[in-house]
Design an enzyme around this catalytic site. Sequence first.
Site, PDB file in Angstrom:
ATOM      1  CD  GLU A 143      15.425   0.748  -5.578  1.00 28.46           C
ATOM      2  OE1 GLU A 143      15.040   2.469  -4.943  1.00 28.46           O
ATOM      3  OE2 GLU A 143      14.941   0.297  -5.834  1.00 28.46           O
TER       4      GLU A 143
ATOM      5  CG  HIS B 254      10.822   2.649  -5.728  1.00 25.83           C
ATOM      6  ND1 HIS B 254      11.695   1.232  -5.227  1.00 25.83           N
ATOM      7  CD2 HIS B 254       9.777   2.026  -4.305  1.00 25.83           C
ATOM      8  CE1 HIS B 254      11.296   0.706  -4.207  1.00 25.83           C
ATOM      9  NE2 HIS B 254      10.118   1.183  -3.734  1.00 25.83           N
TER      10      HIS B 254
ATOM     11  N   GLY C 247       5.151  -0.836  -0.224  1.00 27.13           N
ATOM     12  CA  GLY C 247       3.875  -1.206  -0.730  1.00 27.13           C
ATOM     13  C   GLY C 247       3.246  -0.718  -2.135  1.00 27.13           C
TER      14      GLY C 247
ATOM     15  CB  SER D 148       8.905   2.283  -0.995  1.00 29.87           C
ATOM     16  OG  SER D 148       7.872   1.737  -2.107  1.00 29.87           O
ATOM     17  CB  ALA D 149       3.318   3.054  -0.282  1.00 34.16           C
TER      18      ALA D 149
END
Length: 241
Positions: free
Chosen positions: A193, A158, A88, A121-122
């Site tokens: 990814e 990413h 997020g 991700s985050a």
Amino acid sequence: MELFLLSNGKLSGEAELLGYAKRQLLAMIERRNITSAVFVPYAMIRGDYDQRAGELSQTLGIKVTSIHHAESPAEAIAQAECILVSGGNTWMLNQMLHENGLIVPIQRAVREREVPYVGWSAGCNVATPSIRTTNDMPVRNSVVLPALGLFPVQINPHYIDAHISGHMGETRDERLAEFCAVNPSESVVALREGSLLHVCGNDLRYFSAREQGFKVFRHGAETREYQDTSALRSLVPFTCH
């Protein structure tokens, strides 16, 4: 210490959350006899925390409870068998970790009790020394607070090196080169990814569902792509495979 640092939560066209890393995660859960996990969803600004916890429970086959239900978030971490940290907005996530007093409890859980940490991700970003290599906008504030520092090198999740026709802004490579120019003593691992870094004890391994490599950015050094973690030997205190 056991860390799963994933570039992203899903591959394009993949329905299952964490599906590309499911084999490795299930093997860890079985090896450690884990039956439940605490989910830290603070990076999710527009999503439903409980729905995401349910998706994780379905993927991993264990009970997953969102930490926002806990009267004491720090106590929830102290009792956790496994910690899952969502993707997020990294700025929101790191700010909320500080506001809820979770930086030290997570560090102690992972380092002292050897509770597995799974972040994508985050959640991957905040496992590093700082969030300065996030791709996200500072929607909450613009203060760069220290992150968890579980992994000693900055990560850029990413990562993409494609050039978009008509785009006149800086490429990702240029942005990461800028970071290294301002911080010449630091390096950045760029994860594409569907890829992850796995720390288990003293061992560090790399996996890519698409069989792609990762890049390492250093100031004054050629940026290259690697298929294993040998390029990180001088940067991490782990045995690289």
